[in-house]
Design a protein around this motif. Structure first.
Motif, PDB file in Angstrom:
ATOM      1  N   GLY A  55       1.545  17.054  -3.414  1.00 18.69           N
ATOM      2  CA  GLY A  55       2.536  17.779  -2.616  1.00 18.69           C
ATOM      3  C   GLY A  55       3.527  16.827  -1.974  1.00 18.69           C
ATOM      4  O   GLY A  55       3.486  15.622  -2.184  1.00 18.69           O
ATOM      5  N   GLU A  56       4.432  17.401  -1.176  1.00 17.26           N
ATOM      6  CA  GLU A  56       5.448  16.584  -0.518  1.00 17.26           C
ATOM      7  C   GLU A  56       4.847  15.827   0.664  1.00 17.26           C
ATOM      8  O   GLU A  56       3.905  16.289   1.298  1.00 17.26           O
ATOM      9  CB  GLU A  56       6.591  17.466  -0.029  1.00 17.26           C
ATOM     10  CG  GLU A  56       7.388  18.073  -1.151  1.00 17.26           C
ATOM     11  CD  GLU A  56       8.590  18.862  -0.657  1.00 17.26           C
ATOM     12  OE1 GLU A  56       8.802  18.956   0.565  1.00 17.26           O
ATOM     13  OE2 GLU A  56       9.307  19.385  -1.507  1.00 17.26           O
ATOM     14  N   GLY A  57       5.420  14.666   0.921  1.00 17.74           N
ATOM     15  CA  GLY A  57       4.948  13.867   2.038  1.00 17.74           C
ATOM     16  C   GLY A  57       5.924  12.750   2.334  1.00 17.74           C
ATOM     17  O   GLY A  57       7.036  12.705   1.785  1.00 17.74           O
ATOM     18  N   PHE A  58       5.504  11.853   3.218  1.00 20.59           N
ATOM     19  CA  PHE A  58       6.334  10.713   3.596  1.00 20.59           C
ATOM     20  C   PHE A  58       5.586   9.423   3.303  1.00 20.59           C
ATOM     21  O   PHE A  58       4.437   9.250   3.729  1.00 20.59           O
ATOM     22  CB  PHE A  58       6.695  10.779   5.081  1.00 20.59           C
ATOM     23  CG  PHE A  58       7.708  11.828   5.387  1.00 20.59           C
ATOM     24  CD1 PHE A  58       9.056  11.535   5.378  1.00 20.59           C
ATOM     25  CD2 PHE A  58       7.316  13.129   5.655  1.00 20.59           C
ATOM     26  CE1 PHE A  58      10.004  12.510   5.649  1.00 20.59           C
ATOM     27  CE2 PHE A  58       8.248  14.117   5.924  1.00 20.59           C
ATOM     28  CZ  PHE A  58       9.592  13.802   5.917  1.00 20.59           C
ATOM     29  N   ALA A  59       6.242   8.517   2.574  1.00 23.95           N
ATOM     30  CA  ALA A  59       5.669   7.205   2.287  1.00 23.95           C
ATOM     31  C   ALA A  59       5.866   6.323   3.509  1.00 23.95           C
ATOM     32  O   ALA A  59       6.980   6.163   3.996  1.00 23.95           O
ATOM     33  CB  ALA A  59       6.344   6.585   1.073  1.00 23.95           C
ATOM     34  N   HIS A  60       4.758   5.782   4.014  1.00 26.25           N
ATOM     35  CA  HIS A  60       4.817   4.912   5.188  1.00 26.25           C
ATOM     36  C   HIS A  60       4.615   3.445   4.827  1.00 26.25           C
ATOM     37  O   HIS A  60       5.015   2.574   5.587  1.00 26.25           O
ATOM     38  CB  HIS A  60       3.759   5.336   6.205  1.00 26.25           C
ATOM     39  CG  HIS A  60       4.110   6.597   6.930  1.00 26.25           C
ATOM     40  ND1 HIS A  60       4.712   6.593   8.160  1.00 26.25           N
ATOM     41  CD2 HIS A  60       3.983   7.902   6.578  1.00 26.25           C
ATOM     42  CE1 HIS A  60       4.911   7.833   8.551  1.00 26.25           C
ATOM     43  NE2 HIS A  60       4.488   8.657   7.610  1.00 26.25           N
ATOM     44  N   PHE A  61       3.973   3.183   3.676  1.00 24.09           N
ATOM     45  CA  PHE A  61       3.706   1.802   3.267  1.00 24.09           C
ATOM     46  C   PHE A  61       3.986   1.627   1.786  1.00 24.09           C
ATOM     47  O   PHE A  61       3.782   2.545   0.993  1.00 24.09           O
ATOM     48  CB  PHE A  61       2.239   1.418   3.529  1.00 24.09           C
ATOM     49  CG  PHE A  61       1.852   1.507   4.972  1.00 24.09           C
ATOM     50  CD1 PHE A  61       2.153   0.488   5.853  1.00 24.09           C
ATOM     51  CD2 PHE A  61       1.198   2.630   5.451  1.00 24.09           C
ATOM     52  CE1 PHE A  61       1.808   0.586   7.193  1.00 24.09           C
ATOM     53  CE2 PHE A  61       0.839   2.739   6.779  1.00 24.09           C
ATOM     54  CZ  PHE A  61       1.149   1.717   7.655  1.00 24.09           C
ATOM     55  N   LEU A  62       4.440   0.454   1.423  1.00 21.82           N
ATOM     56  CA  LEU A  62       4.656   0.063   0.038  1.00 21.82           C
ATOM     57  C   LEU A  62       3.816  -1.189  -0.205  1.00 21.82           C
ATOM     58  O   LEU A  62       3.914  -2.164   0.545  1.00 21.82           O
ATOM     59  CB  LEU A  62       6.130  -0.224  -0.221  1.00 21.82           C
ATOM     60  CG  LEU A  62       6.497  -0.744  -1.601  1.00 21.82           C
ATOM     61  CD1 LEU A  62       6.139   0.272  -2.682  1.00 21.82           C
ATOM     62  CD2 LEU A  62       7.974  -1.081  -1.660  1.00 21.82           C
ATOM     63  N   ILE A  63       2.983  -1.151  -1.243  1.00 20.35           N
ATOM     64  CA  ILE A  63       2.111  -2.278  -1.564  1.00 20.35           C
ATOM     65  C   ILE A  63       2.546  -2.847  -2.915  1.00 20.35           C
ATOM     66  O   ILE A  63       2.666  -2.107  -3.888  1.00 20.35           O
ATOM     67  CB  ILE A  63       0.638  -1.831  -1.628  1.00 20.35           C
ATOM     68  CG1 ILE A  63       0.232  -1.178  -0.304  1.00 20.35           C
ATOM     69  CG2 ILE A  63      -0.269  -3.010  -1.966  1.00 20.35           C
ATOM     70  CD1 ILE A  63      -1.094  -0.442  -0.364  1.00 20.35           C
ATOM     71  N   ASP A  64       2.765  -4.148  -2.961  1.00 22.33           N
ATOM     72  CA  ASP A  64       3.184  -4.827  -4.190  1.00 22.33           C
ATOM     73  C   ASP A  64       2.179  -5.930  -4.487  1.00 22.33           C
ATOM     74  O   ASP A  64       2.080  -6.911  -3.757  1.00 22.33           O
ATOM     75  CB  ASP A  64       4.584  -5.411  -3.994  1.00 22.33           C
ATOM     76  CG  ASP A  64       5.140  -6.049  -5.253  1.00 22.33           C
ATOM     77  OD1 ASP A  64       4.420  -6.122  -6.267  1.00 22.33           O
ATOM     78  OD2 ASP A  64       6.304  -6.483  -5.220  1.00 22.33           O
ATOM     79  N   TYR A  65       1.412  -5.748  -5.572  1.00 25.57           N
ATOM     80  CA  TYR A  65       0.410  -6.738  -5.951  1.00 25.57           C
ATOM     81  C   TYR A  65       0.955  -7.796  -6.902  1.00 25.57           C
ATOM     82  O   TYR A  65       0.215  -8.645  -7.367  1.00 25.57           O
ATOM     83  CB  TYR A  65      -0.794  -6.049  -6.605  1.00 25.57           C
ATOM     84  CG  TYR A  65      -1.637  -5.270  -5.617  1.00 25.57           C
ATOM     85  CD1 TYR A  65      -2.383  -5.922  -4.650  1.00 25.57           C
ATOM     86  CD2 TYR A  65      -1.685  -3.882  -5.660  1.00 25.57           C
ATOM     87  CE1 TYR A  65      -3.152  -5.216  -3.747  1.00 25.57           C
ATOM     88  CE2 TYR A  65      -2.455  -3.164  -4.760  1.00 25.57           C
ATOM     89  CZ  TYR A  65      -3.185  -3.840  -3.807  1.00 25.57           C
ATOM     90  OH  TYR A  65      -3.956  -3.134  -2.915  1.00 25.57           O
ATOM     91  N   GLY A  66       2.247  -7.741  -7.223  1.00 31.96           N
ATOM     92  CA  GLY A  66       2.835  -8.763  -8.069  1.00 31.96           C
ATOM     93  C   GLY A  66       3.441  -8.197  -9.340  1.00 31.96           C
ATOM     94  O   GLY A  66       3.417  -6.995  -9.584  1.00 31.96           O
TER      95      GLY A  66
END
Length: 95
Positions: free
Chosen positions: A15-26
Motif C-alpha cells: 500500500g501507500e506509505g512514506f519512505a523514511h530511510f534509504l539503505i545502500d549496500y553498494g
C-alpha cells in the motif's frame, strides 16, 4: 543508511506509505527503502524494484505504475517444486 528529510511518498506492494530511510549496500546490491505504510502503520523495507514514486501532478507523474508483488523467497520457491527436483544451491544438505 540515509534518513530522508522530508520522507518521500511511495507506492509499495503493501500500500501507500512514506519512505523514511534509504539503505545502500553498494554497487552490487539494490537500494532498499524503509517505508511506513499509511493504512496499517507497519514498517517494511522494500528493494528498489518493488516500489514506485507516488502520484505528483505538479511534476507530471499522473499515473505511476503499480509495483509488482515481490517474488517468493528462495525457501517458498523451493517448497513448491516437484518431488525429486534438487535446488541449484544447497548448503550443508539443508535448504
Amino acid at each position: 543508511m540515509l534518513q530522508l528529510n522530508p520522507p518521500l511518498p511511495m507506492n509499495t506492494p503493501k500500500g501507500e506509505g512514506f519512505a523514511h530511510f534509504l539503505i545502500d549496500y553498494g554497487p552490487e546490491s539494490d537500494l532498499y527503502w524503509t517505508v511506513f505504510v499509511t493504512e496499517t502503520g507497519e514498517i517494511w523495507t522494500f528493494a528498489n524494484r518493488e516500489v514506485r514514486a507516488s502520484k505528483n501532478i505538479t511534476l507530471g507523474r499522473t499515473s505511476p505504475s503499480v509495483p509488482r508483488p515481490a517474488p517468493p523467497s528462495r525457501r517458498q520457491a523451493g517448497e513448491a517444486r516437484e518431488p525429486g527436483v534438487v535446488p541449484f544451491a544447497v548448503a550443508d544438505g539443508q535448504m
